[in-house]
Motif scaffolding. Structure first.
Motif, PDB file in Angstrom:
ATOM      1  N   THR A  93       0.923  -1.093  -0.007  1.00 20.26           N
ATOM      2  CA  THR A  93       0.001  -0.047   0.008  1.00 20.26           C
ATOM      3  C   THR A  93       0.945   1.379  -0.042  1.00 20.26           C
ATOM      4  OG1 THR A  93      -0.221  -0.001   2.412  1.00 20.26           O
ATOM      5  CG2 THR A  93      -1.840  -1.115   1.192  1.00 20.26           C
ATOM      6  N   ARG A 112       3.755   6.342  -2.166  1.00 19.36           N
ATOM      7  CA  ARG A 112       2.697   5.189  -2.716  1.00 19.36           C
ATOM      8  C   ARG A 112       3.181   4.047  -3.277  1.00 19.36           C
ATOM      9  NH1 ARG A 112      -2.107   8.260  -6.222  1.00 19.36           N
ATOM     10  NH2 ARG A 112      -2.562  10.171  -4.719  1.00 19.36           N
ATOM     11  N   ILE A 115       0.451  -0.790  -5.323  1.00 19.33           N
ATOM     12  CA  ILE A 115      -1.246  -0.983  -5.347  1.00 19.33           C
ATOM     13  C   ILE A 115      -1.627   0.180  -6.164  1.00 19.33           C
ATOM     14  CG2 ILE A 115      -1.703   0.407  -3.451  1.00 19.33           C
ATOM     15  CD1 ILE A 115      -3.155  -2.869  -4.348  1.00 19.33           C
ATOM     16  N   ALA A 135      -3.796  -6.687   3.245  1.00 19.50           N
ATOM     17  CA  ALA A 135      -3.619  -5.560   2.910  1.00 19.50           C
ATOM     18  C   ALA A 135      -4.038  -5.170   1.629  1.00 19.50           C
ATOM     19  CB  ALA A 135      -1.981  -5.268   2.746  1.00 19.50           C
ATOM     20  N   LEU A 136      -4.717  -6.203   0.967  1.00 23.98           N
ATOM     21  CA  LEU A 136      -5.384  -5.847  -0.365  1.00 23.98           C
ATOM     22  C   LEU A 136      -7.045  -5.759  -0.328  1.00 23.98           C
ATOM     23  CD1 LEU A 136      -3.909  -8.508  -2.913  1.00 23.98           C
ATOM     24  CD2 LEU A 136      -3.610  -6.190  -2.993  1.00 23.98           C
ATOM     25  N   GLU A 138      -9.065  -3.500   1.635  1.00 23.72           N
ATOM     26  CA  GLU A 138      -9.822  -2.301   1.264  1.00 23.72           C
ATOM     27  C   GLU A 138      -9.536  -1.815  -0.119  1.00 23.72           C
ATOM     28  OE1 GLU A 138      -9.454   2.245   3.110  1.00 23.72           O
ATOM     29  OE2 GLU A 138      -7.885   0.827   3.410  1.00 23.72           O
ATOM     30  N   ALA A 139      -8.428  -1.930  -0.632  1.00 20.35           N
ATOM     31  CA  ALA A 139      -8.337  -1.710  -2.096  1.00 20.35           C
ATOM     32  C   ALA A 139      -9.090  -2.303  -2.989  1.00 20.35           C
ATOM     33  CB  ALA A 139      -6.624  -1.888  -2.403  1.00 20.35           C
ATOM     34  N   GLN A 144      -9.736   2.257  -2.395  1.00 23.44           N
ATOM     35  CA  GLN A 144      -8.870   3.248  -1.984  1.00 23.44           C
ATOM     36  C   GLN A 144      -7.850   2.723  -1.014  1.00 23.44           C
ATOM     37  OE1 GLN A 144     -11.967   5.388   0.288  1.00 23.44           O
ATOM     38  NE2 GLN A 144     -11.653   3.985   2.157  1.00 23.44           N
ATOM     39  N   VAL A 145      -6.917   3.402  -0.437  1.00 24.65           N
ATOM     40  CA  VAL A 145      -6.013   2.939   0.494  1.00 24.65           C
ATOM     41  C   VAL A 145      -6.012   4.038   1.687  1.00 24.65           C
ATOM     42  CG1 VAL A 145      -3.609   2.874   0.811  1.00 24.65           C
ATOM     43  CG2 VAL A 145      -4.409   1.874  -0.940  1.00 24.65           C
ATOM     44  N   ALA A 147      -3.900   5.519   4.932  1.00 22.64           N
ATOM     45  CA  ALA A 147      -2.848   5.582   5.652  1.00 22.64           C
ATOM     46  C   ALA A 147      -2.763   6.804   6.547  1.00 22.64           C
ATOM     47  CB  ALA A 147      -1.631   5.698   4.819  1.00 22.64           C
ATOM     48  N   LEU A 154      -7.800   5.011  -5.334  1.00 21.80           N
ATOM     49  CA  LEU A 154      -6.981   4.449  -6.607  1.00 21.80           C
ATOM     50  C   LEU A 154      -7.699   5.109  -7.875  1.00 21.80           C
ATOM     51  CD1 LEU A 154      -6.993   0.798  -4.953  1.00 21.80           C
ATOM     52  CD2 LEU A 154      -5.243   2.719  -5.188  1.00 21.80           C
TER      53      LEU A 154
END
Length: 337
Positions: A93, A112, A115, A135-136, A138-139, A144-145, A147, A154
């Motif tokens: 991410t 970034r 992803i 980690a994948l 939410e994307a 979106q990511v 942090a 995205l």
């Protein structure tokens, strides 16, 4: 020309692009990939419908080559992430790093990760522990990511095309059900017939692959997604897709006995949604303006196989997920039959 007329003309153009695009795509892919016709068709359906795809197969079956080649055809930004046991979530991410500003101060800046692309090849996704696999999530779901409390959208279109080795192989971590459910299809990639393997060996040892031409832009892909969703489908076919998914869930009043005996966990609502969405894409790809029951039945295995969990009794009797799906297709009444 009115706005409605222009929109209709654009939709008709997209439908025609989808119809004739299959042959053009296959012609380009043949420069790098030999055989695997059914796998390619299922992967294209997933892309046209806007879903993520999981490709399962042993090493050396050209899973990575196929995904890379398709990304070139669609002229999309492509990133490959090799999943390994030591890969961390931030490696996917991105992470915050401390940078010095022009006035000599320091501040945290988000760097970034890979992803942030249109097509993500998550290569051998089950080689990494669940913490990194997650980690994948939410994307894939929200595109979106997040942090440090900040949301980073995205760029569309966004696809995750993941490959995994069979879970029986050494050094694999089975994907959790929550993440499996995010994948529209689970495509099984098998070894090629002998003639195709001979062609592959001859081609790859005698010359370099020809460059693959781009056929569609990102805007074309987004237009395909809109047109697929607008494809008409009868209510009884939607109900059939819902009943297929519902019948796979043990313990319900309408559940067949064999499901109660063999299945521990059945398919959720996403299964019916993806059955319908995939059927719409398949109808357009085959040049039909509406969905038929064959479209839903043809996609039952790729849509349900990773959403049905069989129990110990089924394993003891030698029953596979494929057999459960076959029996569901024979048991649930077909609309109009």
């Amino acid at each position: 020309m009115s706005t409605e007329t222009e929109a209709y003309a654009a939709e008709q153009q997209a439908v025609e692009q989808i119809r004739v695009g299959r042959e053009r795509i296959l012609a380009e892919l043949s420069k790098a990939v030999i055989g695997q016709q059914e796998v390619i068709d299922q992967l294209l359906l997933c892309l046209f419908a806007g879903g993520h795809c999981l490709i399962t197969g042993a090493p050396g079956l050209a899973k990575t080559l196929l995904v890379n080649s398709i990304s070139q055809i669609f002229d999309l930004e492509f990133r490959r992430i090799q999943f390994t046991p030591d890969l961390m979530p931030a490696d996917i991410t991105g992470t915050e790093i401390l940078e010095e500003t022009h006035d000599g101060k320091r501040k945290l800046q988000f760097a970034r990760g890979p992803i942030f692309a249109n097509v993500i090849l998550a290569d051998e996704i089950n080689r990494t522990p669940p913490k990194t696999q997650a980690a994948l999530l939410e994307a894939m779901q929200e595109h979106q990511v997040t942090a440090a409390g900040v949301r980073y959208p995205l760029e569309e279109p966004f696809f995750v095309l993941a490959t995994q080795n069979p879970i029986e192989m050494e050094g694999t971590y089975p994907l959790p059900e929550a993440q499996l459910d995010r994948f529209m299809f689970n495509i099984w990639m098998d070894y090629l017939p002998e003639d195709d393997e001979v062609a592959v060996v001859s081609q790859t040892t005698s010359r370099s692959n020809e460059p693959i031409s781009s056929l569609f832009s990102g805007e074309d892909v987004l237009r395909f997604h809109r047109v697929v969703k607008k494809t008409p489908i009868a209510e009884n076919l939607v109900r059939y897709a819902v009943r297929l998914a519902d019948a796979s869930r043990p313990g319900r009043a309408s559940t067949p006995d064999f499901v109660n005996d063999w299945v521990t966990w059945g398919a959720g609502l996403r299964a019916a949604q993806y059955l319908v969405l995939g059927a719409k894409a398949r109808a357009l790809l085959l040049g039909r303006p509406h969905v038929a029951v064959e479209d839903i039945k043809a996609l039952a295995h790729v849509t349900l196989r990773h959403r049905i969990l069989i129990g110990y009794r089924a394993e003891a009797e030698g029953v596979t997920v494929e057999k459960v799906i076959d029996k569901l297709l024979k048991t649930i009444p077909v609309p109009g039959a």
